[in-house]
Design an enzyme around this catalytic site. Structure first.
Site, PDB file in Angstrom:
ATOM      1  N   GLU A 182       0.797  -1.239   0.000  1.00 44.39           N
ATOM      2  CA  GLU A 182       0.000   0.000   0.000  1.00 44.39           C
ATOM      3  C   GLU A 182       0.831   1.293   0.000  1.00 44.39           C
ATOM      4  OE1 GLU A 182      -2.680  -0.539   3.308  1.00 44.39           O
ATOM      5  OE2 GLU A 182      -3.396  -2.440   2.536  1.00 44.39           O
ATOM      6  N   GLU A 189      -6.367 -10.426  -1.227  1.00 45.25           N
ATOM      7  CA  GLU A 189      -7.144 -10.242   0.013  1.00 45.25           C
ATOM      8  C   GLU A 189      -8.609 -10.146  -0.355  1.00 45.25           C
ATOM      9  OE1 GLU A 189      -5.569  -7.041   2.406  1.00 45.25           O
ATOM     10  OE2 GLU A 189      -3.509  -7.632   2.008  1.00 45.25           O
TER      11      GLU A 189
END
Ligand code: G3I
Length: 384
Positions: free
Chosen positions: A160, A265
């Site tokens: 991220e 995810e």
């Protein structure tokens, strides 16, 4: 007489074939159906790894061939104090994976979140220098990746690092080290275990601006001669986002850079997204919270079936791109233990995973198995 015997025999034969097939289908797990395509994984919590939830483990053994730790390998847990590593949970995770012959991914080495308090500051609370932070990063990566060398097969090296508009997230890593923090992390991870696969992992990658930033990152890492094996596309999806055509474009865009793609995810929320600003404290407004938790006792049939359809559509996309997708990982096993129940509002009831609160497979599991079997009948492929 002879004719009726033949008919009885034919009926018996047909029923036994039918029964055998039905039993086989019931026994078939996701991992069996998806074996020719990609690894199918799940995130595991510390409690699950410690065996506190036997029903969850039974699901793992039947349906999954890959695992990732949901939290215990994040830096705040692995190195809570400088130089003092805590490996008990992570060691248990790796031992569990080895006992059950599961592909293991480590998550995650460099992230702005869940970092220990000491990491970015000196003893006076001031930001450390660039060189000091690089040395701390190197030591963390060498120690962690080195410990599981040859056992953990791939690492989410950086997690991220970009904003939705494709600019660099202004994390402490970025502020103190600059853009170089990403190539440095990949360099150190490769140094620690030259055979480990290395991944960049992020959410919102169906969004073109962010996708393009990651494409540029991969190209730049490759141009610098650094190892990167895959982009991990987190799949924290909702009923109306992302646009699945954009998701498909992102898979194609990453694959075009020469790396694999992993859906890392995956979950699919049915809950409304609160539109509150940071100044509106939803937790103190009971009525407001209630309206944001519309299905505490189960999903209405229409929503449930739309949810099933959307999951299936996503898996059909993954199957269509099985040549470049090497793993699809769900972010948890059952609706009972998903992070979605507590984010962005604590205590809601969500239904984002493939197994319900009693660990029963939802109908979508059989649909995915059927879709995989049909596609694999047409054209096989060995996963890489
Ligand atoms: O371990 C502490 C415990 O000591 C404490 O008593 C308890 C009190 O709330 O908190 C525990 O920590 C929690 C931690 O999970 C471990 O259970 C944190 O509060 C909680 O915020 C944390 O949430 C995790 C979140 O990452 C942290 O950012 C979620 O479980 C986990 O699913 C989530 O996973 C992230 C991926 O790593 C990266 N991508 C997004 C994804 C979803 O946010």
């Amino acid at each position: 007489m002879k004719n009726s015997l033949i008919i009885t025999f034919a009926i018996l034969l047909f029923s036994s074939c039918f029964l055998t097939k039905t039993i086989a289908q019931k026994k078939e797990g996701l991992k069996d159906a998806l074996k020719p395509d990609f690894f199918i994984g799940t995130a595991l919590s510390v409690n699950q790894v410690a065996g506190k939830d036997p029903r969850a483990l039974a699901v793992v053994r039947k349906h999954f061939d890959a695992i990732v730790p949901e939290n215990c390998m994040k830096s705040m847990f692995l190195q809570p104090e400088q130089g003092h590593f805590f490996f008990d949970d992570a060691d248990r995770f790796v031992a569990f994976g080895e006992r059950n012959h599961l592909w293991m991914t480590g998550h995650c080495l460099v992230w702005h979140s869940q970092t220990p308090a000491w990491l970015f500051v000196d003893k006076n609370g001031k930001d450390v220098s660039r060189d000091t932070l690089i040395a701390r990063m190197r030591n963390h990566i060498m120690t962690v990746v080195g410990r599981y060398k040859g056992r953990i097969k791939g690492w989410d090296v950086v997690n991220e690092a970009f904003n939705d508009d494709g600019t660099y997230r202004k994390s402490k890593w970025y502020e103190i080290i600059g853009e170089d923090f990403i190539p440095l992390a990949f360099k150190f991870a490769h140094e620690a275990d030259p055979n480990a696969q290395l991944y960049y992992n992020d959410y919102g990658l169906a969004n073109a601006a962010k996708r393009n930033a990651v494409v540029k990152l991969v190209q730049s890492l490759k141009a610098q001669g650094l190892r990167i094996d895959a982009v991990g596309e987190q799949g924290h999806n909702g009923m109306n986002y992302p646009d699945l055509r954009e998701l498909e474009k992102s898979i194609e865009a990453f694959a075009a850079t020469g790396v694999k793609v992993m859906i890392t995810e995956l979950d699919l929320t049915v809950l409304p997204t609160p539109t509150h600003t940071e100044t509106a404290d939803v937790s103190t407004n009971f009525e407001y919270q209630k309206s944001l938790n519309p299905y505490p006792d189960g999903l209405p049939e229409a929503i449930d079936s739309a949810w099933t359809q959307r999951y299936l559509e996503m898996f059909k996309i993954f199957l269509r791109h099985k040549d470049v997708i090497s793993r699809v990982t769900l972010w948890g096993i059952s609706d009972a233990d998903t992070w979605r129940n507590d984010w962005p509002i604590k205590g809601r009831t969500d239904y984002p995973l493939l197994f319900d609160r009693q660990y029963n497979a939802k109908p979508v599991v059989a649909e995915i198995i059927k879709a995989a079997n049909e596609m694999n009948k047409k054209n096989g492929k060995n996963k890489s």
